[in-house]
Write an enzyme that holds these catalytic residues in place. Structure first.
Site, PDB file in Angstrom:
ATOM      1  N   SER A  14       1.259   0.548  -7.638  1.00 43.03           N
ATOM      2  CA  SER A  14       2.230  -0.215  -8.401  1.00 43.03           C
ATOM      3  C   SER A  14       3.180  -0.937  -7.175  1.00 43.03           C
ATOM      4  O   SER A  14       3.260  -2.078  -7.474  1.00 43.03           O
ATOM      5  CB  SER A  14       2.998   0.635  -9.185  1.00 43.03           C
ATOM      6  OG  SER A  14       3.836   1.386  -8.959  1.00 43.03           O
ATOM      7  N   ARG A  92      -1.470  10.837   3.351  1.00 43.71           N
ATOM      8  CA  ARG A  92      -2.051  11.336   4.369  1.00 43.71           C
ATOM      9  C   ARG A  92      -1.056  11.471   5.221  1.00 43.71           C
ATOM     10  O   ARG A  92      -0.259  10.728   5.397  1.00 43.71           O
ATOM     11  CB  ARG A  92      -3.298  10.904   4.938  1.00 43.71           C
ATOM     12  CG  ARG A  92      -4.447  10.756   3.892  1.00 43.71           C
ATOM     13  CD  ARG A  92      -5.107  12.001   3.607  1.00 43.71           C
ATOM     14  NE  ARG A  92      -5.724  12.706   5.067  1.00 43.71           N
ATOM     15  CZ  ARG A  92      -5.862  13.871   4.959  1.00 43.71           C
ATOM     16  NH1 ARG A  92      -5.703  14.743   3.919  1.00 43.71           N
ATOM     17  NH2 ARG A  92      -6.107  14.507   6.245  1.00 43.71           N
ATOM     18  N   HIS A 110       9.741   6.015  -0.144  1.00 40.45           N
ATOM     19  CA  HIS A 110       9.909   7.301  -0.770  1.00 40.45           C
ATOM     20  C   HIS A 110      10.978   7.305  -1.879  1.00 40.45           C
ATOM     21  O   HIS A 110      11.944   7.013  -1.803  1.00 40.45           O
ATOM     22  CB  HIS A 110      10.427   8.221   0.495  1.00 40.45           C
ATOM     23  CG  HIS A 110      10.510   9.654   0.009  1.00 40.45           C
ATOM     24  ND1 HIS A 110       9.252  10.522   0.083  1.00 40.45           N
ATOM     25  CD2 HIS A 110      11.375  10.541  -0.132  1.00 40.45           C
ATOM     26  CE1 HIS A 110       9.887  11.704  -0.162  1.00 40.45           C
ATOM     27  NE2 HIS A 110      10.869  11.448  -0.671  1.00 40.45           N
ATOM     28  N   GLU A 175      12.072   0.781  -6.685  1.00 35.09           N
ATOM     29  CA  GLU A 175      11.153   0.835  -5.787  1.00 35.09           C
ATOM     30  C   GLU A 175      10.460  -0.758  -5.681  1.00 35.09           C
ATOM     31  O   GLU A 175      10.270  -1.334  -4.704  1.00 35.09           O
ATOM     32  CB  GLU A 175       9.931   1.577  -6.150  1.00 35.09           C
ATOM     33  CG  GLU A 175      10.522   3.058  -5.762  1.00 35.09           C
ATOM     34  CD  GLU A 175       9.308   4.008  -5.784  1.00 35.09           C
ATOM     35  OE1 GLU A 175       8.293   3.998  -5.265  1.00 35.09           O
ATOM     36  OE2 GLU A 175       9.616   5.132  -6.616  1.00 35.09           O
TER      37      GLU A 175
HETATM   38  C1  GRF Z   1       5.897   5.776  -5.389  1.00 33.76           C
HETATM   39  O1  GRF Z   1       6.780   6.812  -6.048  1.00 33.76           O
HETATM   40  C2  GRF Z   1       6.349   6.082  -3.877  1.00 33.76           C
HETATM   41  O2  GRF Z   1       7.684   5.966  -3.773  1.00 33.76           O
HETATM   42  C3  GRF Z   1       5.934   7.213  -3.396  1.00 33.76           C
HETATM   43  O3  GRF Z   1       4.520   7.201  -4.029  1.00 33.76           O
HETATM   44  C4  GRF Z   1       4.775   6.636  -5.314  1.00 33.76           C
HETATM   45  C5  GRF Z   1       3.621   5.691  -5.493  1.00 33.76           C
HETATM   46  O4  GRF Z   1       3.347   4.839  -6.518  1.00 33.76           O
HETATM   47  N1  GRF Z   1       5.921   7.402  -2.021  1.00 33.76           N
HETATM   48  P1  GRF Z   1       2.599   3.605  -6.628  1.00 33.76           P
HETATM   49  O5  GRF Z   1       1.082   4.033  -6.048  1.00 33.76           O
HETATM   50  O6  GRF Z   1       2.931   2.500  -5.541  1.00 33.76           O
HETATM   51  O7  GRF Z   1       2.341   3.314  -7.981  1.00 33.76           O
END
Ligand code: GRF
Length: 200
Positions: A14, A92, A110, A175
């Site tokens: 996403s 990874r 994060h 995010e």
């Molecule tokens: C997100 O919460 C990101 O912060 C973390 O992993 C998740 C990935 O979600 N590192 P997506 O695959 O971007 O929906």
């Protein structure tokens, strides 16, 4: 010239979609030149393909060593002539040479207010710690995990009754706003990794 950006994912993608969406805007300073996944079944790969973005995938399990897998990723990135790498749910850990090679040109997102709650399940960590707020951080990737300096953060409240799921959803909405803004300032050269983090 728009910066050539590759995105590395392992799952849903996403954040990747948010970056692709932003890159379609006129005047956005970056273009997404490819999406790579270490999981060939990652749902995000199909989303990227639907958007017309080149994709590649290869399981890390096909390689004897972490270094060999990272060399493969490097070959893919070279093929796309990537200048910046955005990690978006890429699960990874890199070998030191690969991480050093991209230091200052690789970002991650994060779902916590780093340096609080590194590692797995940061939303649950925030709840367990009794925090009254959490959020997300876009940071530079340096060889130490989740430890590069922050580029931008967004905060959200933690409310009574929150679960890891409800908090994750509230953070995820932030995010999707934050990552495109952070990539834009990096692509414009308005944010740079402080020189003392470079090993060479
Ligand atoms: C997100 O919460 C990101 O912060 C973390 O992993 C998740 C990935 O979600 N590192 P997506 O695959 O971007 O929906």
């Amino acid at each position: 010239m728009r910066k050539r950006v590759a995105i590395l994912i392992s799952g849903r993608g996403s954040n990747m979609s948010a970056l692709i969406g932003a890159s379609r805007q006129r005047d956005y300073p970056a273009e997404i030149v490819g999406v790579f996944s270490n999981r060939p079944d990652a749902p995000g790969l199909a989303s990227a393909a639907d958007e017309g973005v080149p994709t590649a995938s290869r399981s890390h399990k096909d390689f004897a060593t972490r270094e060999a897998f990272d060399d493969h990723i490097q070959t893919v990135l070279d093929g796309w002539r990537a200048e910046i790498v955005c990690l978006a749910g890429f699960m990874r850990i890199f070998s030191i040479p690969f991480a050093e090679r991209w230091t200052g040109r690789m970002l991650n997102i994060h779902p916590s207010l780093l340096p609080r709650h590194k590692g797995l399940h940061p939303q649950q960590q925030a709840l367990d710690a009794g925090n009254i707020e959490s959020g997300c951080t876009v940071h530079w990737v340096i060889p130490a995990l989740d430890d590069g300096p922050a580029i931008m953060q967004a905060r959200v409240p933690i409310v009574p009754g929150d679960t890891a799921d409800s908090l994750s959803a509230r953070i995820l909405a932030e995010e999707h706003e934050l990552y495109p803004r952070a990539l834009a300032i990096v692509a414009r050269g308005e944010a740079v990794l402080p020189a003392w983090h470079h090993s060479n």
